[in-house]
Design a protein around this motif. Sequence first.
Motif, PDB file in Angstrom:
ATOM      1  N   CYS A   1      -9.258   1.261   5.197  1.00 48.57           N
ATOM      2  CA  CYS A   1      -8.842   0.122   6.020  1.00 48.57           C
ATOM      3  C   CYS A   1      -7.444   0.349   6.590  1.00 48.57           C
ATOM      4  CB  CYS A   1      -8.875  -1.159   5.190  1.00 48.57           C
ATOM      5  SG  CYS A   1      -8.383  -2.626   6.133  1.00 48.57           S
ATOM      6  N   ILE A   2      -7.317   0.187   7.895  1.00 44.98           N
ATOM      7  CA  ILE A   2      -6.040   0.398   8.567  1.00 44.98           C
ATOM      8  C   ILE A   2      -5.022  -0.677   8.193  1.00 44.98           C
ATOM      9  CG2 ILE A   2      -6.535  -0.960  10.646  1.00 44.98           C
ATOM     10  CD1 ILE A   2      -4.903   2.539  10.542  1.00 44.98           C
ATOM     11  N   PHE A   3      -5.506  -1.774   7.576  1.00 46.44           N
ATOM     12  CA  PHE A   3      -4.624  -2.858   7.149  1.00 46.44           C
ATOM     13  C   PHE A   3      -4.208  -2.716   5.679  1.00 46.44           C
ATOM     14  CE2 PHE A   3      -6.788  -4.612  10.815  1.00 46.44           C
ATOM     15  CZ  PHE A   3      -5.798  -5.324  11.465  1.00 46.44           C
ATOM     16  N   SER A   4      -4.511  -1.582   5.048  1.00 49.70           N
ATOM     17  CA  SER A   4      -4.172  -1.385   3.634  1.00 49.70           C
ATOM     18  C   SER A   4      -2.677  -1.599   3.393  1.00 49.70           C
ATOM     19  CB  SER A   4      -4.554   0.026   3.200  1.00 49.70           C
ATOM     20  OG  SER A   4      -5.954   0.203   3.227  1.00 49.70           O
ATOM     21  N   GLN A   5      -2.364  -2.140   2.233  1.00 47.47           N
ATOM     22  CA  GLN A   5      -0.969  -2.432   1.904  1.00 47.47           C
ATOM     23  C   GLN A   5      -0.236  -1.150   1.521  1.00 47.47           C
ATOM     24  OE1 GLN A   5      -0.357  -5.883  -0.505  1.00 47.47           O
ATOM     25  NE2 GLN A   5       1.549  -5.138  -1.361  1.00 47.47           N
ATOM     26  N   CYS A   6       0.860  -0.879   2.210  1.00 44.91           N
ATOM     27  CA  CYS A   6       1.681   0.311   1.969  1.00 44.91           C
ATOM     28  C   CYS A   6       3.098  -0.105   1.587  1.00 44.91           C
ATOM     29  CB  CYS A   6       1.717   1.216   3.202  1.00 44.91           C
ATOM     30  SG  CYS A   6       0.134   1.961   3.634  1.00 44.91           S
ATOM     31  N   SER A   7       3.753   0.745   0.811  1.00 47.50           N
ATOM     32  CA  SER A   7       5.136   0.481   0.392  1.00 47.50           C
ATOM     33  C   SER A   7       6.087   1.396   1.148  1.00 47.50           C
ATOM     34  CB  SER A   7       5.285   0.711  -1.112  1.00 47.50           C
ATOM     35  OG  SER A   7       4.472  -0.193  -1.839  1.00 47.50           O
ATOM     36  N   CYS A   8       7.224   0.860   1.505  1.00 40.84           N
ATOM     37  CA  CYS A   8       8.237   1.648   2.215  1.00 40.84           C
ATOM     38  C   CYS A   8       8.721   2.779   1.300  1.00 40.84           C
ATOM     39  CB  CYS A   8       9.406   0.754   2.620  1.00 40.84           C
ATOM     40  SG  CYS A   8      10.724   1.646   3.488  1.00 40.84           S
TER      41      CYS A   8
ATOM     42  N   GLU B   1      14.199   4.750  -0.774  1.00 39.52           N
ATOM     43  CA  GLU B   1      14.649   4.372  -2.108  1.00 39.52           C
ATOM     44  C   GLU B   1      15.352   3.016  -2.076  1.00 39.52           C
ATOM     45  OE1 GLU B   1      16.765   6.661  -5.832  1.00 39.52           O
ATOM     46  OE2 GLU B   1      17.572   6.960  -3.814  1.00 39.52           O
ATOM     47  N   ASP B   2      15.062   2.199  -3.075  1.00 36.74           N
ATOM     48  CA  ASP B   2      15.661   0.861  -3.236  1.00 36.74           C
ATOM     49  C   ASP B   2      15.173  -0.144  -2.190  1.00 36.74           C
ATOM     50  OD1 ASP B   2      17.140   1.793  -5.399  1.00 36.74           O
ATOM     51  OD2 ASP B   2      18.793   2.430  -4.110  1.00 36.74           O
ATOM     52  N   CYS B   3      14.157   0.203  -1.405  1.00 29.60           N
ATOM     53  CA  CYS B   3      13.569  -0.766  -0.470  1.00 29.60           C
ATOM     54  C   CYS B   3      12.270  -1.272  -1.069  1.00 29.60           C
ATOM     55  CB  CYS B   3      13.309  -0.116   0.898  1.00 29.60           C
ATOM     56  SG  CYS B   3      12.580  -1.278   2.104  1.00 29.60           S
ATOM     57  N   ASN B   4      12.160  -2.574  -1.200  1.00 28.59           N
ATOM     58  CA  ASN B   4      10.992  -3.167  -1.851  1.00 28.59           C
ATOM     59  C   ASN B   4       9.951  -3.666  -0.854  1.00 28.59           C
ATOM     60  OD1 ASN B   4      12.065  -2.811  -4.477  1.00 28.59           O
ATOM     61  ND2 ASN B   4      13.333  -4.643  -4.207  1.00 28.59           N
ATOM     62  N   TYR B   5      10.090  -3.269   0.405  1.00 30.37           N
ATOM     63  CA  TYR B   5       9.150  -3.741   1.426  1.00 30.37           C
ATOM     64  C   TYR B   5       7.750  -3.212   1.158  1.00 30.37           C
ATOM     65  CZ  TYR B   5       6.931  -4.461   5.972  1.00 30.37           C
ATOM     66  OH  TYR B   5       6.081  -4.828   6.976  1.00 30.37           O
ATOM     67  N   SER B   6       6.769  -4.102   1.240  1.00 31.59           N
ATOM     68  CA  SER B   6       5.367  -3.736   1.071  1.00 31.59           C
ATOM     69  C   SER B   6       4.528  -4.656   1.942  1.00 31.59           C
ATOM     70  CB  SER B   6       4.955  -3.863  -0.400  1.00 31.59           C
ATOM     71  OG  SER B   6       3.599  -3.513  -0.564  1.00 31.59           O
ATOM     72  N   SER B   7       3.734  -4.071   2.834  1.00 30.44           N
ATOM     73  CA  SER B   7       2.924  -4.874   3.734  1.00 30.44           C
ATOM     74  C   SER B   7       1.817  -4.012   4.323  1.00 30.44           C
ATOM     75  CB  SER B   7       3.788  -5.482   4.843  1.00 30.44           C
ATOM     76  OG  SER B   7       3.042  -6.397   5.626  1.00 30.44           O
ATOM     77  N   SER B   8       1.140  -4.552   5.326  1.00 29.36           N
ATOM     78  CA  SER B   8       0.070  -3.825   5.986  1.00 29.36           C
ATOM     79  C   SER B   8       0.592  -2.522   6.593  1.00 29.36           C
ATOM     80  CB  SER B   8      -0.550  -4.691   7.082  1.00 29.36           C
ATOM     81  OG  SER B   8      -1.370  -3.922   7.942  1.00 29.36           O
ATOM     82  N   TYR B   9      -0.243  -1.476   6.528  1.00 32.61           N
ATOM     83  CA  TYR B   9       0.148  -0.190   7.110  1.00 32.61           C
ATOM     84  C   TYR B   9       0.524  -0.340   8.583  1.00 32.61           C
ATOM     85  CZ  TYR B   9      -0.426   4.264   9.480  1.00 32.61           C
ATOM     86  OH  TYR B   9      -0.228   5.349  10.286  1.00 32.61           O
TER      87      TYR B   9
ATOM     88  N   LYS C   1      -1.710  15.025   1.974  1.00 30.21           N
ATOM     89  CA  LYS C   1      -2.287  13.918   1.217  1.00 30.21           C
ATOM     90  C   LYS C   1      -1.773  12.590   1.754  1.00 30.21           C
ATOM     91  CE  LYS C   1      -3.104  12.344  -3.515  1.00 30.21           C
ATOM     92  NZ  LYS C   1      -2.796  12.611  -4.958  1.00 30.21           N
ATOM     93  N   ARG C   2      -2.704  11.654   2.001  1.00 30.61           N
ATOM     94  CA  ARG C   2      -2.332  10.327   2.478  1.00 30.61           C
ATOM     95  C   ARG C   2      -2.270   9.365   1.294  1.00 30.61           C
ATOM     96  NH1 ARG C   2      -6.706  10.130   7.235  1.00 30.61           N
ATOM     97  NH2 ARG C   2      -7.730  11.470   5.723  1.00 30.61           N
ATOM     98  N   ILE C   3      -1.151   8.712   1.137  1.00 30.48           N
ATOM     99  CA  ILE C   3      -0.930   7.829  -0.004  1.00 30.48           C
ATOM    100  C   ILE C   3      -0.384   6.492   0.486  1.00 30.48           C
ATOM    101  CG2 ILE C   3      -0.559   9.706  -1.650  1.00 30.48           C
ATOM    102  CD1 ILE C   3       2.427   9.322  -1.307  1.00 30.48           C
ATOM    103  N   LEU C   4      -0.567   5.452  -0.319  1.00 35.33           N
ATOM    104  CA  LEU C   4      -0.072   4.123   0.032  1.00 35.33           C
ATOM    105  C   LEU C   4       1.328   3.863  -0.528  1.00 35.33           C
ATOM    106  CD1 LEU C   4      -3.324   2.021  -0.601  1.00 35.33           C
ATOM    107  CD2 LEU C   4      -2.575   3.169   1.501  1.00 35.33           C
ATOM    108  N   LYS C   5       1.696   4.647  -1.536  1.00 30.02           N
ATOM    109  CA  LYS C   5       3.003   4.460  -2.162  1.00 30.02           C
ATOM    110  C   LYS C   5       3.428   5.781  -2.784  1.00 30.02           C
ATOM    111  CE  LYS C   5       5.365   1.644  -5.656  1.00 30.02           C
ATOM    112  NZ  LYS C   5       5.197   0.558  -6.667  1.00 30.02           N
ATOM    113  N   LEU C   6       4.700   6.123  -2.638  1.00 25.91           N
ATOM    114  CA  LEU C   6       5.197   7.356  -3.230  1.00 25.91           C
ATOM    115  C   LEU C   6       5.147   7.287  -4.743  1.00 25.91           C
ATOM    116  CD1 LEU C   6       8.383   8.400  -1.196  1.00 25.91           C
ATOM    117  CD2 LEU C   6       6.111   9.417  -1.130  1.00 25.91           C
ATOM    118  N   ASN C   7       4.782   8.402  -5.370  1.00 23.95           N
ATOM    119  CA  ASN C   7       4.912   8.500  -6.817  1.00 23.95           C
ATOM    120  C   ASN C   7       5.905   9.614  -7.124  1.00 23.95           C
ATOM    121  OD1 ASN C   7       3.520  11.150  -7.640  1.00 23.95           O
ATOM    122  ND2 ASN C   7       1.945  10.178  -6.367  1.00 23.95           N
ATOM    123  N   PHE C   8       6.448   9.602  -8.315  1.00 19.98           N
ATOM    124  CA  PHE C   8       7.533  10.511  -8.652  1.00 19.98           C
ATOM    125  C   PHE C   8       7.154  11.422  -9.816  1.00 19.98           C
ATOM    126  CE2 PHE C   8       9.232   6.822  -6.524  1.00 19.98           C
ATOM    127  CZ  PHE C   8      10.029   7.387  -5.547  1.00 19.98           C
TER     128      PHE C   8
END
Length: 306
Positions: free
Chosen positions: A151-158, A161-169, A268-275
Amino acid sequence: PLSVSDKSKIKLGFSHLSNMAGAAISEASGEGIGSNSILSQKRQLSSSDGAKRDAKKRSTMLMDLEILDCPICYEAFTIPIFQCENGHLACSSCCPKLSNKCPTCALPIGHNRCRGMESVLESILIPCPNAKLGCTKKFSYGKESTHEKECIFSQCSCPVEDCNYSSSYKDLYTHYRTTHMKVYQLHKFICDIPSIVKMNISSDKKILIRMEYMKRILFAVQCFREPCGVYVTVSCIAPSAPEVGEFSYRLSYTVDGHTMIYKSPDVKRILKLNFQTPQENFMLIPNSLLRGEMLKLRICIKKLNQ
């Protein structure tokens, strides 16, 4: 013979029927004092029936959707659905695993279709889990999870670093451009054109955001310092939607006149960075080839299937 009282009742009955017939004729011709009230009553009945139909539609939304899951594997039913002679259900995947023997009553199962449950399954539409983010698509029960991954509207996180924005892609690129553009203005690039990136591998922050401003897509270059060396990987902050497309990347690192090259067939396409240190799709630069704390890489991201 009829008594006098019986004859009177019959006369009254005929009189009542005559009055009803006269009223009906007057209504049909648009005459009569009660014509408007009768039409009003019909409209009320019609609206009442409509309300009942709407209530039935709403009641399906209150259904416990777990009844549409296979009682054996607990996965969503898909057509065909089978039943034994006692009416116990099983999905088409479970029947062979059970040797076509009902686990509840031991009767044969896997030959008789449950058409009723199949009809129920086809009649129920589930909205996309991203409906609140703008997606308007609906799917048959059990098929929404496939769409959700793309879904092109999937929720993604900025990825900053230290930005808590999360919304539709669909809103992520605009957020990055308007909020972080001044800080990361030099990190723009164009697909298929190589560029140089520099990263301080001694700092806590080992993320470099790359912004493809023609396609409005964000990429993240990450470094992971481990005892054996530095792991480098590239990710795309996006869902696996066809609208986003697919990408490959190429990394090269030159030291003492020698060049290391790593080619990845897929970003790789991801919705949120992992560390977490990557287990695949990475370039490893051993400690013996590191010179100082600044890592200089040449990177090229290509759009596939153009």
